[in-house]
Design a protein around this motif. Structure first.
Motif, PDB file in Angstrom:
ATOM      1  N   THR A  49       0.769  -1.030   0.137  1.00 34.42           N
ATOM      2  CA  THR A  49      -0.086   0.108  -0.004  1.00 34.42           C
ATOM      3  C   THR A  49       0.845   1.194   0.076  1.00 34.42           C
ATOM      4  OG1 THR A  49      -0.198  -0.331   2.586  1.00 34.42           O
ATOM      5  CG2 THR A  49      -2.063  -0.897   1.149  1.00 34.42           C
ATOM      6  N   GLY A  50       2.023   1.255  -0.788  1.00 33.26           N
ATOM      7  CA  GLY A  50       2.948   2.383  -0.936  1.00 33.26           C
ATOM      8  C   GLY A  50       2.640   3.103  -2.141  1.00 33.26           C
ATOM      9  N   TRP A  51       3.660   3.953  -2.546  1.00 31.99           N
ATOM     10  CA  TRP A  51       3.587   4.715  -3.554  1.00 31.99           C
ATOM     11  C   TRP A  51       3.214   3.984  -4.702  1.00 31.99           C
ATOM     12  CZ3 TRP A  51       3.471   9.897  -3.822  1.00 31.99           C
ATOM     13  CH2 TRP A  51       3.817  10.562  -2.534  1.00 31.99           C
ATOM     14  N   GLY A  52       3.919   3.105  -4.992  1.00 34.78           N
ATOM     15  CA  GLY A  52       3.516   2.436  -6.546  1.00 34.78           C
ATOM     16  C   GLY A  52       2.275   1.716  -6.469  1.00 34.78           C
ATOM     17  N   ARG A  73       0.443  -3.187   6.140  1.00 31.39           N
ATOM     18  CA  ARG A  73      -0.101  -1.930   7.049  1.00 31.39           C
ATOM     19  C   ARG A  73      -1.520  -1.301   6.211  1.00 31.39           C
ATOM     20  NH1 ARG A  73       4.972   1.673   4.836  1.00 31.39           N
ATOM     21  NH2 ARG A  73       3.906   2.434   3.099  1.00 31.39           N
ATOM     22  N   THR A  79       6.078   9.318   2.610  1.00 34.11           N
ATOM     23  CA  THR A  79       7.220   9.226   3.195  1.00 34.11           C
ATOM     24  C   THR A  79       8.225  10.749   2.910  1.00 34.11           C
ATOM     25  OG1 THR A  79       7.771   8.236   1.013  1.00 34.11           O
ATOM     26  CG2 THR A  79       7.767   6.628   3.011  1.00 34.11           C
ATOM     27  N   CYS A 118       2.391 -10.864   2.705  1.00 34.81           N
ATOM     28  CA  CYS A 118       2.587 -11.943   1.886  1.00 34.81           C
ATOM     29  C   CYS A 118       3.770 -12.844   1.998  1.00 34.81           C
ATOM     30  CB  CYS A 118       2.444 -11.554   0.263  1.00 34.81           C
ATOM     31  SG  CYS A 118       2.665 -12.790  -0.729  1.00 34.81           S
ATOM     32  N   GLY A 155       8.130  -2.457  -1.956  1.00 33.30           N
ATOM     33  CA  GLY A 155       9.056  -1.618  -1.829  1.00 33.30           C
ATOM     34  C   GLY A 155      10.334  -2.296  -1.302  1.00 33.30           C
ATOM     35  N   LEU A 173      14.536   4.445   9.637  1.00 36.60           N
ATOM     36  CA  LEU A 173      13.818   5.402   9.199  1.00 36.60           C
ATOM     37  C   LEU A 173      12.896   4.934   8.021  1.00 36.60           C
ATOM     38  CD1 LEU A 173      16.095   8.775   8.909  1.00 36.60           C
ATOM     39  CD2 LEU A 173      13.642   8.661   9.831  1.00 36.60           C
ATOM     40  N   ASP A 359      10.307   0.560  -5.674  1.00 31.91           N
ATOM     41  CA  ASP A 359      11.801   0.136  -4.978  1.00 31.91           C
ATOM     42  C   ASP A 359      11.996  -1.477  -5.203  1.00 31.91           C
ATOM     43  OD1 ASP A 359      12.063   2.881  -4.475  1.00 31.91           O
ATOM     44  OD2 ASP A 359      11.882   2.192  -2.131  1.00 31.91           O
ATOM     45  N   GLN A 370      15.621   4.821  -6.364  1.00 36.44           N
ATOM     46  CA  GLN A 370      14.472   4.303  -5.805  1.00 36.44           C
ATOM     47  C   GLN A 370      13.804   5.397  -5.051  1.00 36.44           C
ATOM     48  OE1 GLN A 370      17.113   1.209  -3.916  1.00 36.44           O
ATOM     49  NE2 GLN A 370      15.360  -0.050  -4.501  1.00 36.44           N
ATOM     50  N   THR A 371      12.825   5.982  -5.775  1.00 36.61           N
ATOM     51  CA  THR A 371      12.041   7.128  -5.172  1.00 36.61           C
ATOM     52  C   THR A 371      10.533   7.083  -5.412  1.00 36.61           C
ATOM     53  OG1 THR A 371      12.337   8.638  -7.156  1.00 36.61           O
ATOM     54  CG2 THR A 371      14.131   8.912  -5.568  1.00 36.61           C
ATOM     55  N   ALA A 372       9.803   7.944  -4.325  1.00 36.87           N
ATOM     56  CA  ALA A 372       8.403   8.120  -4.566  1.00 36.87           C
ATOM     57  C   ALA A 372       8.156   8.597  -5.904  1.00 36.87           C
ATOM     58  CB  ALA A 372       8.085   8.998  -3.351  1.00 36.87           C
ATOM     59  N   GLN A 373       8.924   9.469  -6.446  1.00 39.69           N
ATOM     60  CA  GLN A 373       8.452   9.961  -7.656  1.00 39.69           C
ATOM     61  C   GLN A 373       8.551   8.961  -8.974  1.00 39.69           C
ATOM     62  OE1 GLN A 373      10.695  13.758 -10.384  1.00 39.69           O
ATOM     63  NE2 GLN A 373      11.266  13.480  -8.516  1.00 39.69           N
ATOM     64  N   TYR A 485       5.843  19.491  -1.621  1.00 41.93           N
ATOM     65  CA  TYR A 485       5.250  18.270  -0.947  1.00 41.93           C
ATOM     66  C   TYR A 485       3.892  18.492  -0.568  1.00 41.93           C
ATOM     67  CZ  TYR A 485       9.656  15.521  -1.666  1.00 41.93           C
ATOM     68  OH  TYR A 485      10.746  15.190  -2.272  1.00 41.93           O
TER      69      TYR A 485
HETATM   70  P1  FAD Z   1       6.744   1.605  -0.397  1.00 44.28           P
HETATM   71  O1  FAD Z   1       6.161   3.034  -0.605  1.00 44.28           O
HETATM   72  O2  FAD Z   1       7.664   1.435   0.802  1.00 44.28           O
HETATM   73  O3  FAD Z   1       5.483   0.543  -0.189  1.00 44.28           O
HETATM   74  C1  FAD Z   1       5.672  -0.574   0.420  1.00 44.28           C
HETATM   75  C2  FAD Z   1       4.165  -1.301   0.557  1.00 44.28           C
HETATM   76  O4  FAD Z   1       4.615  -2.790   0.741  1.00 44.28           O
HETATM   77  C3  FAD Z   1       4.208  -1.040   2.174  1.00 44.28           C
HETATM   78  O5  FAD Z   1       2.762  -0.667   2.162  1.00 44.28           O
HETATM   79  C4  FAD Z   1       4.525  -2.132   2.928  1.00 44.28           C
HETATM   80  O6  FAD Z   1       3.875  -2.172   4.068  1.00 44.28           O
HETATM   81  C5  FAD Z   1       4.103  -3.123   1.821  1.00 44.28           C
HETATM   82  N1  FAD Z   1       4.689  -4.425   2.150  1.00 44.28           N
HETATM   83  C6  FAD Z   1       5.993  -4.799   2.512  1.00 44.28           C
HETATM   84  N2  FAD Z   1       6.121  -5.845   2.717  1.00 44.28           N
HETATM   85  C7  FAD Z   1       5.001  -6.679   2.353  1.00 44.28           C
HETATM   86  C8  FAD Z   1       4.595  -8.037   1.879  1.00 44.28           C
HETATM   87  N3  FAD Z   1       5.291  -9.050   2.218  1.00 44.28           N
HETATM   88  N4  FAD Z   1       3.185  -8.306   1.369  1.00 44.28           N
HETATM   89  C9  FAD Z   1       2.507  -7.242   1.140  1.00 44.28           C
HETATM   90  N5  FAD Z   1       2.966  -6.073   1.443  1.00 44.28           N
HETATM   91  C10 FAD Z   1       4.285  -5.791   1.661  1.00 44.28           C
HETATM   92  N6  FAD Z   1      11.448   9.709  -2.393  1.00 44.28           N
HETATM   93  C11 FAD Z   1      11.038  10.678  -3.128  1.00 44.28           C
HETATM   94  O7  FAD Z   1      10.870  10.712  -4.169  1.00 44.28           O
HETATM   95  N7  FAD Z   1      11.211  12.125  -2.518  1.00 44.28           N
HETATM   96  C12 FAD Z   1      11.394  12.205  -1.100  1.00 44.28           C
HETATM   97  O8  FAD Z   1      11.466  13.259  -0.539  1.00 44.28           O
HETATM   98  C13 FAD Z   1      11.399  10.803  -0.408  1.00 44.28           C
HETATM   99  N8  FAD Z   1      11.789  10.936   1.017  1.00 44.28           N
HETATM  100  C14 FAD Z   1      12.005   9.896   1.701  1.00 44.28           C
HETATM  101  C15 FAD Z   1      12.075   9.849   3.134  1.00 44.28           C
HETATM  102  C16 FAD Z   1      12.299   8.636   3.770  1.00 44.28           C
HETATM  103  C17 FAD Z   1      12.607   8.801   5.207  1.00 44.28           C
HETATM  104  C18 FAD Z   1      12.305   7.640   3.046  1.00 44.28           C
HETATM  105  C19 FAD Z   1      12.682   6.218   3.716  1.00 44.28           C
HETATM  106  C20 FAD Z   1      12.125   7.114   1.608  1.00 44.28           C
HETATM  107  C21 FAD Z   1      12.024   8.690   1.035  1.00 44.28           C
HETATM  108  N9  FAD Z   1      11.757   8.620  -0.336  1.00 44.28           N
HETATM  109  C22 FAD Z   1      11.412   9.659  -1.016  1.00 44.28           C
HETATM  110  C23 FAD Z   1      11.541   7.281  -1.196  1.00 44.28           C
HETATM  111  C24 FAD Z   1      10.355   6.631  -1.260  1.00 44.28           C
HETATM  112  O9  FAD Z   1       9.770   6.698   0.031  1.00 44.28           O
HETATM  113  C25 FAD Z   1      10.414   5.370  -1.729  1.00 44.28           C
HETATM  114  O10 FAD Z   1      11.116   5.243  -2.897  1.00 44.28           O
HETATM  115  C26 FAD Z   1       8.945   4.937  -2.318  1.00 44.28           C
HETATM  116  O11 FAD Z   1       8.072   4.591  -0.949  1.00 44.28           O
HETATM  117  C27 FAD Z   1       8.887   3.461  -3.040  1.00 44.28           C
HETATM  118  O12 FAD Z   1       7.403   3.171  -3.096  1.00 44.28           O
HETATM  119  P2  FAD Z   1       7.123   1.652  -3.134  1.00 44.28           P
HETATM  120  O13 FAD Z   1       5.787   1.618  -3.564  1.00 44.28           O
HETATM  121  O14 FAD Z   1       8.095   0.833  -4.085  1.00 44.28           O
HETATM  122  O15 FAD Z   1       7.270   1.077  -1.840  1.00 44.28           O
END
Ligand code: FAD
Ligand code: NAI
Length: 515
Positions: A49-52, A73, A79, A118, A155, A173, A359, A370-373, A485
């Motif tokens: 339930t993250g960014w992607g 979660r 983030t 998972c 992530g 963090l 990520d 590996q960013t939210a963007q 932001y």
């Molecule tokens: P995430 O957003 O990390 O989401 C992963 C999801 O998967 C979560 O919901 C998690 O609970 C879930 N998950 C984990 N394990 C499992 C499992 N086994 N089964 C099912 N679900 C699972 N990027 C920017 O572009 N700008 C910024 O300013 C920035 N600031 C940041 C500050 C901090 C402190 C951090 C840590 C990162 C920051 N980033 C920033 C990076 C950005 O947060 C990540 O690149 C982004 O969150 C990646 O998105 P995602 O969807 O891949 O993963």
């Protein structure tokens, strides 16, 4: 009244343009599939339930798919403002969004959410195994789900390089609990240091705060900590002036993703505070309960340093579930240390019906940060791709219904392919999903620039063009950082809460009560 309404309406439209979110509006006017077709919708399971994942879900026309989301979660975490939660600049609840809010869509097209982790994916039988890792367990705490398409957006995990003692003793963090933990520990160190009769040496240890990793996370945290110290702790704790913050980085400089001019500016800025030092060319090689061992990467000399708070921010490594999927596909195709190898359409190499964004994945031919963007753009792209494919399939079905001969054929086709991958059977013109997808436009990442907060109402920004790089730093950049932001926060509720937090902490200071 009219002016206010026009203003709000204008703001709403601008907001939708900025966040590429017209779908949430147009979705309401879509013609829904008839009930008979709904039962045959492809099953999509989204992990995370993250960014992607959330950006994928928000784009997806959930009436065209049978969608289930699984994540340990039940909320989305913003983030980029997480570091502010470690000191109370923002309250953590202000940067969380309940995922169930996004599951609720137009009538009967809701996505289903299960709060679970998972544990494994079987790419052959196309099943996921999930487990309830929360404190409250029912009679059922494990379940399996089938998918036609699996979106892996889990992530990444904290990188520790296998250094002994890190997991047991350091604060990370990444998650909401990490920020609560850090905030609590900063104040606990100060309270404990204030005990009558506390030996001088122990006070020094307790007030020695070490941040490992000079990437954007480590730097932003050091900056926030310094703000907290200067604006709040020094006013309330007599001992706060003895706090020492050390940022430890293995490379010769911090923030290596940024331009040299920014690096120099930030290094100078952070060290201008009497309480903060940066140790570059220094790698942490061992961690114990109250001390770390560091090694100078040039001289190879090792030394031991006591600490009260240790914050670990040395980047990412694949999660357990990502590694499990990679192993089950095979190391001949899944052999990248950063995560699941995907192609231009985010199809996971070597697996049918598995896609990965954010990520957790890497396209080795076009690697991205590996960013939210990046993760959000990938999620939106993939959502759009799925919608296009499903729309094509439905148009095809309608055409067939208008032509009875073709309809008869379709019935035959349907029986034959009942158990086959749904996408393959429904693209109509006998094109396989693989072929259909190849005709679609490729994902193109649009880099909007990199921003980071560096403390005392200053931020740095870097915008890379094709031929030049523009850098900016200082107060104006800080307001740009905040505005960007702020607009990127997903809901009006979050924006209102974050604005209130910013106002509250600037007028009344940050809260220094523990708990
Ligand atoms: P995430 O957003 O990390 O989401 C992963 C999801 O998967 C979560 O919901 C998690 O609970 C879930 N998950 C984990 N394990 C499992 C499992 N086994 N089964 C099912 N679900 C699972 N990027 C920017 O572009 N700008 C910024 O300013 C920035 N600031 C940041 C500050 C901090 C402190 C951090 C840590 C990162 C920051 N980033 C920033 C990076 C950005 O947060 C990540 O690149 C982004 O969150 C990646 O998105 P995602 O969807 O891949 O993963
Ligand atoms: P990072 O990978 O960017 O930086 C980690 C740093 O730790 C590196 O400089 C590395 O040399 C150093 N390091 C590694 N091991 C060490 C050791 N043993 N001792 C001392 N130093 C060591 O990781 P970070 O900062 O955690 O960021 C993770 C991701 O999140 C990155 O992709 C980053 O771009 C993104 N992010 C982006 C932000 C922004 O855009 N403002 C803010 C925070 C994170």
């Amino acid at each position: 009244g009219g002016l206010v309404a026009a203003g709000l309406g204008g703001f709403w439209v601008i907001d939708m343009i900025v966040n590429d979110d017209f779908d949430s509006f147009t979705d309401k006017f879509r013609t829904r599939l008839p009930e008979s077709e709904r039962k045959k919708r492809p099953k999509i399971v989204i992990l995370g339930t993250g960014w992607g994942s959330l950006c994928f879900l928000r784009k997806l026309h959930t009436d065209l798919f049978d969608v289930t989301i699984i994540s340990p979660r039940n909320y989305f975490l913003f983030t980029p403002l997480l570091v502010g939660g470690t000191t109370g600049t923002v309250e953590v609840r202000s940067i969380m969004e309940p995922i169930r809010k996004y599951c609720k869509r137009a009538d009967a097209d809701d996505a289903t959410f299960y709060e679970a982790e998972c544990l494994s994916v079987d790419p052959v039988s196309k099943k996921v195994k999930c487990f309830d890792n929360s404190a409250v367990k029912g009679e059922v705490s494990e379940f399996e789900l089938e998918y036609d398409h699996l979106i892996v957006g889990v992530g990444a995990d904290n990188q520790t390089f296998g250094i002994p003692g890190v997991k047991e003793n350091a604060c990370f963090l990444k998650e909401i609990n990490d920020t609560r933990n850090i905030r609590d520990k900063i104040l606990d160190c100060l309270e404990t240091a204030s005990y009558p009769g506390q030996p001088e040496k122990e006070i020094d240890r307790l007030l020695n705060f070490v941040v490992v990793g000079g990437g954007p996370s480590g730097v932003e945290f050091t900056a926030e900590l310094n703000d907290f110290l200067q604006s709040d702790l020094l006013k309330t704790y007599p001992l706060a002036k003895r706090i020492n913050v050390t940022l430890v980085e293995a490379l010769p400089h911090i923030l290596t993703i940024f331009d040299k001019k920014i690096i120099d500016h930030v290094e100078k800025r952070l060290q201008s505070s009497n309480n903060t030092k940066i140790w570059t060319k220094t790698a942490v090689v061992g961690v114990r309960e109250k001390e770390i061992t560091v090694k100078n990467t040039s001289t190879k000399e090792e030394s031991v340093h006591p600490y009260g708070l240790l914050v670990w921010a040395t980047g990412n490594t694949p999660r357990k579930i990502t590694t499990q999927i990679m192993q089950s596909i095979g190391s001949d195709v899944q052999n990248n240390r950063r995560g699941l190898v995907v192609d231009d359409y985010f199809r996971v190499a070597g697996a049918d019906g598995i896609w990965s964004i954010g990520d957790a994945s890497i396209n080795p031919l076009k690697p991205l940060a590996q960013t939210a963007q990046v993760a959000s753009q990938q999620g939106r792209y993939l959502g759009r791709l799925f919608n296009q494919l499903a729309d094509e399939m439905n148009n095809d079905l309608i055409k067939k219904r208008e032509n009875p001969e073709a309809h008869k054929e379709q019935q035959k086709e349907k029986q034959q392919q009942e158990k086959a991958n749904l996408f393959n059977s429904i693209t109509g013109s006998n094109k396989s999903f693989e072929e259909a997808v190849k005709e679609k436009p490729l994902f193109r990442y649009k880099h909007m620039g990199t921003l980071a907060y560096v403390g005392d109402h200053q931020a740095v920004a870097e915008f890379k063009g094709d031929h030049s790089t523009t850098v900016s730093e200082g107060y104006i950049t800080y307001y740009l950082w905040r505005s960007v932001y702020f607009t990127k926060l997903l809901s009006f509720r979050n924006r209102a809460l974050v604005s209130f937090d910013w106002l509250k902490s600037s007028i009344f200071g940050r809260d220094i009560s523990r708990g």
